[in-house]
Enzyme design. Structure first.
Site, PDB file in Angstrom:
ATOM      1  N   SER A 170       0.847  -1.210  -0.014  1.00 55.87           N
ATOM      2  CA  SER A 170       0.050   0.175   0.144  1.00 55.87           C
ATOM      3  C   SER A 170       0.996   1.283   0.081  1.00 55.87           C
ATOM      4  O   SER A 170       1.658   1.522   1.011  1.00 55.87           O
ATOM      5  CB  SER A 170      -0.956   0.113   1.301  1.00 55.87           C
TER       6      SER A 170
ATOM      7  N   HIS B  36      -1.249  -1.216  -4.490  1.00 55.14           N
ATOM      8  CA  HIS B  36      -2.383  -1.141  -3.606  1.00 55.14           C
ATOM      9  C   HIS B  36      -2.625   0.486  -3.299  1.00 55.14           C
ATOM     10  O   HIS B  36      -1.740   0.998  -2.810  1.00 55.14           O
ATOM     11  CB  HIS B  36      -2.497  -1.932  -2.280  1.00 55.14           C
TER      12      HIS B  36
ATOM     13  N   ASP C 160      -4.593   3.560  -1.825  1.00 53.86           N
ATOM     14  CA  ASP C 160      -5.694   3.861  -0.860  1.00 53.86           C
ATOM     15  C   ASP C 160      -6.489   4.996  -1.089  1.00 53.86           C
ATOM     16  O   ASP C 160      -5.775   6.208  -0.426  1.00 53.86           O
ATOM     17  CB  ASP C 160      -5.227   3.651   0.527  1.00 53.86           C
TER      18      ASP C 160
ATOM     19  N   MET D 285      -9.306   7.690   0.125  1.00 50.33           N
ATOM     20  CA  MET D 285      -9.939   8.030   1.415  1.00 50.33           C
ATOM     21  C   MET D 285     -10.548   9.571   1.174  1.00 50.33           C
ATOM     22  O   MET D 285      -9.766  10.436   0.724  1.00 50.33           O
ATOM     23  CB  MET D 285      -9.078   8.102   2.600  1.00 50.33           C
TER      24      MET D 285
ATOM     25  N   HIS E  96      -8.387   0.956  -3.957  1.00 54.59           N
ATOM     26  CA  HIS E  96      -9.163   0.795  -2.740  1.00 54.59           C
ATOM     27  C   HIS E  96      -9.744   1.898  -2.595  1.00 54.59           C
ATOM     28  O   HIS E  96      -9.387   2.826  -2.039  1.00 54.59           O
ATOM     29  CB  HIS E  96      -8.480  -0.017  -1.644  1.00 54.59           C
TER      30      HIS E  96
ATOM     31  N   MET F  95     -12.167   3.956  -0.525  1.00 52.62           N
ATOM     32  CA  MET F  95     -12.766   4.135   0.868  1.00 52.62           C
ATOM     33  C   MET F  95     -13.667   5.658   0.864  1.00 52.62           C
ATOM     34  O   MET F  95     -13.183   6.458   1.549  1.00 52.62           O
ATOM     35  CB  MET F  95     -11.628   4.306   2.132  1.00 52.62           C
TER      36      MET F  95
ATOM     37  N   MET G 277     -11.390  -6.484   5.372  1.00 50.47           N
ATOM     38  CA  MET G 277     -10.265  -5.622   6.234  1.00 50.47           C
ATOM     39  C   MET G 277     -10.102  -6.205   7.507  1.00 50.47           C
ATOM     40  O   MET G 277     -10.992  -6.580   8.125  1.00 50.47           O
ATOM     41  CB  MET G 277     -11.338  -4.352   6.431  1.00 50.47           C
TER      42      MET G 277
ATOM     43  N   GLY H 237      -8.780   3.396   7.179  1.00 52.05           N
ATOM     44  CA  GLY H 237      -8.357   4.817   7.416  1.00 52.05           C
ATOM     45  C   GLY H 237      -6.960   4.883   7.761  1.00 52.05           C
ATOM     46  O   GLY H 237      -6.523   6.175   7.310  1.00 52.05           O
ATOM     47  N   PHE H 238      -6.295   4.070   8.191  1.00 54.09           N
ATOM     48  CA  PHE H 238      -5.005   4.427   8.782  1.00 54.09           C
ATOM     49  C   PHE H 238      -4.101   3.405   8.336  1.00 54.09           C
ATOM     50  O   PHE H 238      -4.709   2.024   8.665  1.00 54.09           O
ATOM     51  CB  PHE H 238      -5.040   4.725  10.011  1.00 54.09           C
ATOM     52  N   GLY H 239      -2.670   3.221   8.015  1.00 51.99           N
ATOM     53  CA  GLY H 239      -1.866   2.270   8.002  1.00 51.99           C
ATOM     54  C   GLY H 239      -1.605   2.008   9.515  1.00 51.99           C
ATOM     55  O   GLY H 239      -1.490   2.826  10.447  1.00 51.99           O
ATOM     56  N   GLY H 240      -0.615   0.990   9.505  1.00 46.72           N
ATOM     57  CA  GLY H 240      -0.016   0.727  10.948  1.00 46.72           C
ATOM     58  C   GLY H 240      -0.774   0.306  12.056  1.00 46.72           C
ATOM     59  O   GLY H 240      -0.309   0.378  13.168  1.00 46.72           O
TER      60      GLY H 240
ATOM     61  N   ASP I 275      -6.538  -6.721   3.824  1.00 51.33           N
ATOM     62  CA  ASP I 275      -6.107  -5.419   4.041  1.00 51.33           C
ATOM     63  C   ASP I 275      -6.014  -5.046   5.445  1.00 51.33           C
ATOM     64  O   ASP I 275      -7.023  -4.682   6.122  1.00 51.33           O
ATOM     65  CB  ASP I 275      -6.763  -4.459   3.133  1.00 51.33           C
ATOM     66  N   GLY I 276      -4.490  -4.830   6.137  1.00 49.25           N
ATOM     67  CA  GLY I 276      -4.523  -4.232   7.386  1.00 49.25           C
ATOM     68  C   GLY I 276      -3.564  -5.171   8.301  1.00 49.25           C
ATOM     69  O   GLY I 276      -4.048  -6.469   8.591  1.00 49.25           O
ATOM     70  N   GLY I 277      -2.765  -4.761   8.722  1.00 51.22           N
ATOM     71  CA  GLY I 277      -1.785  -5.337   9.675  1.00 51.22           C
ATOM     72  C   GLY I 277      -1.185  -6.638   9.254  1.00 51.22           C
ATOM     73  O   GLY I 277      -0.830  -7.495  10.217  1.00 51.22           O
TER      74      GLY I 277
ATOM     75  N   GLY J 147       1.348  -2.421   4.115  1.00 52.48           N
ATOM     76  CA  GLY J 147       1.735  -1.031   4.071  1.00 52.48           C
ATOM     77  C   GLY J 147       2.925  -0.667   4.710  1.00 52.48           C
ATOM     78  O   GLY J 147       4.123  -0.822   4.357  1.00 52.48           O
TER      79      GLY J 147
HETATM   80  C1  DX5 Z   1      -6.263   1.232   5.461  1.00 48.35           C
HETATM   81  C2  DX5 Z   1      -5.776   0.794   4.204  1.00 48.35           C
HETATM   82  C3  DX5 Z   1      -4.718  -0.221   4.014  1.00 48.35           C
HETATM   83  C4  DX5 Z   1      -3.449   0.190   4.954  1.00 48.35           C
HETATM   84  C5  DX5 Z   1      -2.710  -1.250   5.146  1.00 48.35           C
HETATM   85  O1  DX5 Z   1      -7.357   1.969   5.593  1.00 48.35           O
HETATM   86  O2  DX5 Z   1      -6.815   0.270   3.366  1.00 48.35           O
HETATM   87  O3  DX5 Z   1      -4.443  -0.491   2.746  1.00 48.35           O
HETATM   88  O4  DX5 Z   1      -2.638   1.164   4.223  1.00 48.35           O
HETATM   89  O5  DX5 Z   1      -1.628  -0.567   5.948  1.00 48.35           O
HETATM   90  P1  DX5 Z   1      -0.982  -1.589   7.132  1.00 48.35           P
HETATM   91  O6  DX5 Z   1      -0.392  -2.857   6.227  1.00 48.35           O
HETATM   92  O7  DX5 Z   1       0.220  -0.559   7.628  1.00 48.35           O
HETATM   93  O8  DX5 Z   1      -1.745  -2.040   8.181  1.00 48.35           O
HETATM   94 ZN    ZN Z   2      -6.452  -0.595   1.364  1.00 41.90          ZN
END
Ligand code: DX5
Ligand code: ZN
Length: 228
Positions: A11, A36, A38, A40, A69, A71, A140, A145-148, A176-178, A198
């Site tokens: 991402s 990918h 994102d 938003m 993606h 959002m 998901m 909304g956020f990475g990490g 997607d996520g974590g 990401g």
């Molecule tokens: C979250 C995004 C993800 C995000 C994943 O809303 O859709 O794509 O960037 O980030 P990580 O891998 O850091 O959880």
């Molecule tokens: Zn995403």
């Protein structure tokens, strides 16, 4: 050509926003399968990123698959613009509005592969009558909304049920996520084939030092493939 081999989709939310072109070239050189993106809107999710002009600008740096993606809510007024920007896969959230069936029709109608994303709280019942109009289902494993953020383990069971519901249909399951080398194998074993990551891909590297991107991609892929 549809296949269910493990695909790593970094991402670019975790990339250097002042250097998208070079960051994309770096992750592709280092072995990613998809890119990918994102999007938003500060309304469907509590964060803002970018829209169709940015997607169009980075498209020329992507040689693999541009996986967008969305959002955002509403979705439908923007489908043409993202298709024109060059999205290969265009994913909308089931929760983004009352007419996801129409949205998926419009995405395919615009010439893109249609993706359907599900928030962590959303069950799979509402997916049943959409199965023949989707190319990808994105589960998901964080609240969007956020990475990490931290991986939500309850989604493993959702992926298993979804894989059984999909049967032989040519539908990707994307996570997607974590995603890290620790969580990737759980999802590969449950039936996912596209792993978005990401922070776990971009950590430790930069456009001037992209080798860690390759190490990170290889360790996520190796961990996932070992679980198959
Ligand atoms: C979250 C995004 C993800 C995000 C994943 O809303 O859709 O794509 O960037 O980030 P990580 O891998 O850091 O959880
Ligand atoms: Zn995403």
């Amino acid at each position: 050509m549809f296949d269910r081999s493990i695909k790593i989709a970094p991402s670019i939310l975790s990339a250097d926003f002042a250097n998208f072109g070079k960051e994309i070239e770096a992750i592709e050189t280092e072995g990613c399968d998809w890119v990918h993106v994102d999007v938003m809107d500060g309304h469907f999710v509590p964060n803002l990123t970018f829209g169709p002009p940015l997607c169009k600008a980075i498209r020329k740096h992507i040689n693999t698959v541009m996986d967008v993606h969305l959002m955002i809510s509403p979705v439908d007024p923007y489908i043409e613009a993202f298709a024109d920007a060059g999205a290969d896969v265009l994913t909308a959230h089931l929760e983004a509005g009352p007419h996801i069936h129409r949205t998926l029709q419009a995405i395919r109608g615009a010439g893109c592969k249609a993706g359907l994303a599900l928030n962590p709280a959303t069950g799979i019942e509402d997916v049943e009558y959409l199965l023949d109009m989707v190319d990808l289902i994105c589960v998901m494993t964080v609240n969007p909304g956020f990475g990490g953020q931290k991986f939500i383990h309850s989604q493993i069971d959702k992926v298993k049920k979804l894989r059984a519901m999909i049967g032989d249909r040519p539908i990707h399951i994307e996570i997607d996520g974590g995603i890290t080398p620790e969580t990737a194998p759980l999802m590969a074993a449950a039936g996912a084939d596209v792993l978005v990551a990401g922070s776990a891909v971009f950590k430790g590297g930069s456009v001037d030092n992209p080798a860690p991107y390759g190490d990170n991609i290889r360790s996520i892929r190796a961990a996932a493939e070992a679980a198959l």
